[in-house]
Scaffold this motif. Structure first.
Motif, PDB file in Angstrom:
ATOM      1  N   LEU A   1       0.669  -1.246  -0.099  1.00 11.94           N
ATOM      2  CA  LEU A   1       0.090  -0.069  -0.103  1.00 11.94           C
ATOM      3  C   LEU A   1       1.001   1.191  -0.008  1.00 11.94           C
ATOM      4  O   LEU A   1       2.082   1.184   0.386  1.00 11.94           O
ATOM      5  CB  LEU A   1      -1.014  -0.072   1.179  1.00 11.94           C
ATOM      6  CG  LEU A   1      -1.961   1.041   1.322  1.00 11.94           C
ATOM      7  CD1 LEU A   1      -3.259   0.616   1.928  1.00 11.94           C
ATOM      8  CD2 LEU A   1      -1.526   2.066   2.335  1.00 11.94           C
TER       9      LEU A   1
ATOM     10  N   PRO B   1      -2.752  -0.499  -3.869  1.00  8.89           N
ATOM     11  CA  PRO B   1      -3.772   0.538  -3.493  1.00  8.89           C
ATOM     12  C   PRO B   1      -2.846   1.893  -3.042  1.00  8.89           C
ATOM     13  O   PRO B   1      -2.015   1.871  -2.356  1.00  8.89           O
ATOM     14  CB  PRO B   1      -4.471   0.074  -2.019  1.00  8.89           C
ATOM     15  CG  PRO B   1      -4.072  -1.278  -2.135  1.00  8.89           C
ATOM     16  CD  PRO B   1      -2.862  -1.672  -2.997  1.00  8.89           C
TER      17      PRO B   1
ATOM     18  N   ALA C   1      -7.392   4.698  -4.002  1.00  4.80           N
ATOM     19  CA  ALA C   1      -8.464   4.055  -3.199  1.00  4.80           C
ATOM     20  C   ALA C   1      -9.195   5.016  -2.420  1.00  4.80           C
ATOM     21  O   ALA C   1     -10.310   4.688  -2.093  1.00  4.80           O
ATOM     22  CB  ALA C   1      -7.791   2.962  -2.859  1.00  4.80           C
ATOM     23  N   ASP C   2      -8.500   6.054  -1.883  1.00  3.80           N
ATOM     24  CA  ASP C   2      -9.275   6.783  -0.869  1.00  3.80           C
ATOM     25  C   ASP C   2      -8.142   7.885  -0.769  1.00  3.80           C
ATOM     26  O   ASP C   2      -7.129   8.430  -1.197  1.00  3.80           O
ATOM     27  CB  ASP C   2      -8.932   5.871   0.602  1.00  3.80           C
ATOM     28  CG  ASP C   2     -10.128   6.257   1.361  1.00  3.80           C
ATOM     29  OD1 ASP C   2     -10.748   7.173   1.466  1.00  3.80           O
ATOM     30  OD2 ASP C   2     -10.363   5.662   2.660  1.00  3.80           O
TER      31      ASP C   2
ATOM     32  N   ARG D   1      -8.491   3.068   7.935  1.00  2.09           N
ATOM     33  CA  ARG D   1      -8.487   3.170   6.202  1.00  2.09           C
ATOM     34  C   ARG D   1      -7.506   2.289   5.603  1.00  2.09           C
ATOM     35  O   ARG D   1      -7.607   1.503   4.499  1.00  2.09           O
ATOM     36  CB  ARG D   1      -8.106   4.620   5.805  1.00  2.09           C
ATOM     37  CG  ARG D   1      -9.190   5.696   6.452  1.00  2.09           C
ATOM     38  CD  ARG D   1     -10.510   5.578   5.603  1.00  2.09           C
ATOM     39  NE  ARG D   1     -11.299   6.634   5.971  1.00  2.09           N
ATOM     40  CZ  ARG D   1     -11.327   7.885   5.422  1.00  2.09           C
ATOM     41  NH1 ARG D   1     -10.576   8.252   4.554  1.00  2.09           N
ATOM     42  NH2 ARG D   1     -12.372   8.877   5.926  1.00  2.09           N
TER      43      ARG D   1
ATOM     44  N   GLN E   1      -8.071  -1.040   3.147  1.00  2.95           N
ATOM     45  CA  GLN E   1      -7.641  -1.321   1.850  1.00  2.95           C
ATOM     46  C   GLN E   1      -6.781  -2.584   1.698  1.00  2.95           C
ATOM     47  O   GLN E   1      -6.797  -3.179   0.796  1.00  2.95           O
ATOM     48  CB  GLN E   1      -6.694  -0.086   1.351  1.00  2.95           C
ATOM     49  CG  GLN E   1      -7.695   1.124   1.341  1.00  2.95           C
ATOM     50  CD  GLN E   1      -8.612   0.975   0.063  1.00  2.95           C
ATOM     51  OE1 GLN E   1      -8.475   0.261  -0.861  1.00  2.95           O
ATOM     52  NE2 GLN E   1      -9.795   1.515   0.636  1.00  2.95           N
TER      53      GLN E   1
ATOM     54  N   ARG F   1      -7.571  -5.872  -0.438  1.00  3.20           N
ATOM     55  CA  ARG F   1      -6.396  -6.244  -1.700  1.00  3.20           C
ATOM     56  C   ARG F   1      -6.045  -7.672  -1.609  1.00  3.20           C
ATOM     57  O   ARG F   1      -6.233  -8.386  -2.151  1.00  3.20           O
ATOM     58  CB  ARG F   1      -5.169  -5.347  -1.393  1.00  3.20           C
ATOM     59  CG  ARG F   1      -4.240  -6.063  -2.875  1.00  3.20           C
ATOM     60  CD  ARG F   1      -3.033  -5.007  -2.817  1.00  3.20           C
ATOM     61  NE  ARG F   1      -2.181  -5.149  -3.939  1.00  3.20           N
ATOM     62  CZ  ARG F   1      -1.106  -5.140  -4.070  1.00  3.20           C
ATOM     63  NH1 ARG F   1      -0.251  -4.881  -2.993  1.00  3.20           N
ATOM     64  NH2 ARG F   1      -0.310  -5.435  -5.172  1.00  3.20           N
TER      65      ARG F   1
END
Length: 217
Positions: free
Chosen positions: A58, A87, A109-110, A124, A128, A132
Motif C-alpha cells: 500500500l 492501493p 483508493a481513498d 483506512r 484497503q 486487496r
C-alpha cells in the motif's frame, strides 16, 4: 518487479509513505512501525524507485510535492502492470472536491486529510489491505476453478471422441451383420445348388464311362 503474493502471512504488510515534508513521514512512520514494514520517499521520482525495489502492499501518497506531484505519481503507478493493483491513499491538506475527483479517476483508493488522525489512517489502511487480500484470494479461487473447468472440458471432449468412435464401430458392426444376413440365404442356396449339380455331373460321368447311360438319363 514481481507481483507480491498477498496471501503470505509470514511477513508484515509493507507500506510506502511518500511526502516531501519529513515531519509528515515521521508521523506516519510512528503510527505504523509496530505492525507494518514502513518505507519512505521524499519525492515522486524516489517513490517510483522504492516501489520497483520493495514491492509495497500500500502507498500513502502526498498530493502536493515539487517536480512530480501525487497525481503524476499515481498515474505512473496505474500505467505499470506490476504496480497497477497497489492501493494508493492520498494524504492531502487540501479540501478540494475537484482534486479528489481527479485522484479517484487516476485510480486512488481513498483520501485522508491532514493533519492525520492515527485511528482514522489505521482504519483506512487496514480496510484497503484487507480488500486487496480478499481480491487476491478471489483471483486465486477463480484461477483454480477455471483450471478445473478446462480440465473437465478436456475430459468431456475426450469422452465425446471416444463415444463417437464407439458409435462408428457399432454402426459398422450392425451394417456388416445386416449385409451378412441379407447375403447369407442366397449364397447358401447357391452353394447347395452347386453341390447338387456337382453330384449329378459325377453320376452322369460314371454312367457314361461304364456304358450304362440311357437316353432318359
Amino acid at each position: 518487479m514481481k507481483k507480491p503474493h498477498l496471501m503470505d502471512t509470514q511477513r508484515k504488510p509493507r507500506i510506502l509513505v511518500v511526502d516531501d515534508q519529513p515531519i509528515n513521514i515521521q508521523t506516519l512512520y510512528q503510527i505504523f512501525k509496530e505492525d507494518h514494514e514502513v518505507f519512505m520517499a521524499t519525492s515522486g521520482a524516489q517513490a517510483l524507485v522504492v516501489v520497483s525495489e520493495q514491492n509495497p502492499d500500500l502507498i500513502l501518497l502526498d498530493v502536493l510535492m515539487p517536480d512530480m506531484d501525487g497525481h503524476a505519481v499515481c498515474r505512473r503507478l496505474k500505467e505499470a502492470p506490476e504496480s497497477l493493483d497497489i492501493p494508493v491513499i492520498f494524504i492531502t491538506a487540501q479540501d478540494n472536491p475537484e482534486e479528489e475527483t481527479l485522484g479517484l479517476q487516476l485510480g486512488a483508493a481513498d483520501f485522508i486529510r491532514k493533519p492525520v488522525n492515527a485511528a482514522v489512517v489505521r482504519a483506512r489502511v487496514h480496510t484497503q489491505l484487507a480488500l486487496r487480500q480478499l481480491k487476491s484470494h478471489l483471483e486465486d479461487e477463480v484461477a483454480q476453478r477455471t483450471g478445473e473447468l478446462e480440465a473437465a472440458l478436456r475430459r468431456l471432449h475426450a469422452s465425446q471422441e471416444q463415444l463417437a468412435r464407439s458409435e462408428a464401430k457399432a454402426t459398422l458392426s450392425t451394417l456388416i451383420a445386416s449385409v451378412s444376413h441379407e447375403l447369407g440365404t442366397p449364397i447358401g442356396n447357391g452353394v447347395m445348388m452347386a453341390s447338387t449339380l456337382v453330384d449329378q455331373a459325377r453320376d452322369f460321368a460314371r454312367l457314361l464311362e461304364t456304358g450304362n447311360l440311357k437316353r432318359s438319363e
